[in-house]
Design a protein around this motif. Structure first.
Motif, short mmCIF file in Angstrom:
data_model
loop_
_atom_site.label_atom_id
_atom_site.label_comp_id
_atom_site.label_asym_id
_atom_site.label_seq_id
_atom_site.Cartn_x
_atom_site.Cartn_y
_atom_site.Cartn_z
N ARG A 1 33.12 32.07 -12.92
CA ARG A 1 32.12 30.90 -12.55
C ARG A 1 32.51 30.67 -11.11
O ARG A 1 31.63 30.50 -10.33
CB ARG A 1 32.43 29.58 -13.40
N SER A 2 33.82 30.67 -10.62
CA SER A 2 34.20 30.43 -9.24
C SER A 2 33.54 31.39 -8.43
O SER A 2 33.17 31.24 -7.36
CB SER A 2 35.27 30.42 -9.20
N ILE A 3 33.68 32.89 -8.98
CA ILE A 3 33.39 33.87 -8.10
C ILE A 3 31.77 33.85 -7.74
O ILE A 3 31.43 33.77 -6.77
CB ILE A 3 33.78 35.25 -8.79
N GLU A 4 31.09 33.73 -8.85
CA GLU A 4 29.46 33.65 -8.83
C GLU A 4 29.24 32.35 -7.79
O GLU A 4 28.10 32.48 -7.04
CB GLU A 4 28.97 33.05 -10.05
N TRP A 5 30.07 31.31 -7.72
CA TRP A 5 29.71 30.22 -6.82
C TRP A 5 29.68 30.71 -5.37
O TRP A 5 29.03 30.32 -4.40
CB TRP A 5 30.47 28.73 -7.22
N TYR A 6 30.93 31.38 -5.21
CA TYR A 6 31.17 31.73 -4.03
C TYR A 6 30.28 32.92 -3.34
O TYR A 6 29.71 32.92 -2.03
CB TYR A 6 32.68 32.03 -3.70
N LEU B 1 41.96 40.60 -10.22
CA LEU B 1 41.35 40.70 -9.20
C LEU B 1 40.54 41.88 -8.74
O LEU B 1 39.29 41.99 -8.46
CB LEU B 1 42.12 40.26 -7.82
N ILE B 2 41.27 43.19 -8.87
CA ILE B 2 40.74 44.51 -8.81
C ILE B 2 39.81 44.77 -9.89
O ILE B 2 38.70 45.21 -9.47
CB ILE B 2 41.92 45.37 -9.00
N LYS B 3 39.94 44.35 -11.05
CA LYS B 3 38.93 44.23 -12.18
C LYS B 3 37.53 43.62 -11.87
O LYS B 3 36.46 44.04 -11.99
CB LYS B 3 39.20 43.74 -13.50
N LEU B 4 37.83 42.21 -11.14
CA LEU B 4 36.56 41.50 -10.92
C LEU B 4 35.92 41.89 -9.67
O LEU B 4 34.69 42.06 -9.79
CB LEU B 4 37.13 39.95 -10.62
N GLY C 1 30.95 43.97 -7.59
CA GLY C 1 30.88 44.64 -6.59
C GLY C 1 31.29 44.10 -5.31
O GLY C 1 30.60 44.17 -4.24
N LEU C 2 32.50 43.44 -5.23
CA LEU C 2 32.96 42.79 -4.15
C LEU C 2 33.97 43.64 -3.33
O LEU C 2 34.74 44.55 -4.19
CB LEU C 2 33.56 41.27 -4.34
#
Length: 227
Positions: free
Chosen positions: A158-163, A191-194, A199-200
């Motif tokens: 959720r945090s990643i999607e907000w950023y 973090l590597i998996k995310l 696609g970051l």
């Protein structure tokens, strides 16, 4: 070989934390053939102009930034009691002149409107002044690594999607570090998996607070004074 650039660094203006003197850190970057160098002091930009001038004088590209403290609530809230809120860290780097002006506004308002032990930015502030800024997820005190360490992957997502929504996919990066801490190893793996899932891009950083290895004891003493 791609040259390394420090994007997470603390000077003596990270009060009671960093001891890196500006001429020394810029000189060291130049000695190591690092073409650019960022400044990301804790919650302030006191050194930005001095840093910029020093970099220009020594032929190193300056990157102006700040490691801001982010509150989960409104920056205007004043919680009752004496317990301190667990603020999350976030690295913000000015990509453009508009981004620099926005970064100045975030840092200033965090101090004048959000100050409670530390200058606090909230999501409304980050969203309002997001243009021209590149954001990194910060050290293990960052919002996303903290969710990972709590085994709350839904919270991390959720945090990643907000950023991503706030800064765009090209201007938000997941930051990994390795200072020999087991928490960093756990965060790094997820973090590597995310990064692959969303696609970051990934940024490898060294959260440095002093310039040379022999400076470690002096920095340790400064932290002891602080704590």
């Amino acid at each position: 070989m791609q040259p390394f650039v420090h994007l997470h660094s603390h000077t003596e203006f990270s009060l009671l934390d960093g001891i890196s003197r500006l001429p020394d850190m810029v000189r060291r970057a130049k000695e190591l053939n690092q073409p650019a160098l960022a400044i990301t002091d804790h919650g302030n930009m006191y050194a930005a102009i001095y840093f910029y001038k020093e970099c220009i004088a020594q032929g190193v590209k300056p990157i102006i930034g700040c490691e801001v403290y982010v509150t989960e609530n409104s920056r205007f809230d004043r919680p009752e009691g004496r317990s301190r809120e667990r603020l999350k860290h976030l690295i913000l780097l000015a990509e453009t002149m508009e981004g620099y002006r926005n970064l100045v506004k975030i840092v200033s308002k965090a101090s004048t409107e959000g100050m409670l032990y530390r200058p606090r930015a909230d999501r409304d502030l980050l969203r309002q002044y997001s243009k021209g800024i590149i954001a990194l997820s910060a050290c293990i005190q960052g919002e996303i690594p903290q969710y990972i360490l709590q085994d709350n992957m839904e919270g991390a997502k959720r945090s990643i999607e907000w950023y991503i929504e706030t800064y765009g996919k090209d201007n938000f990066f997941l930051e990994i570090q390795n200072h020999g801490l087991p928490e960093e190893a756990k965060a790094q793996e997820e973090l590597i998996k995310l990064s692959k899932e969303y696609g970051l891009g990934i940024v490898a950083s060294n959260d440095f607070h002093y310039v040379l290895k022999e400076d470690a004891d002096a920095q340790d003493i400064k932290v002891c004074i602080s704590t």
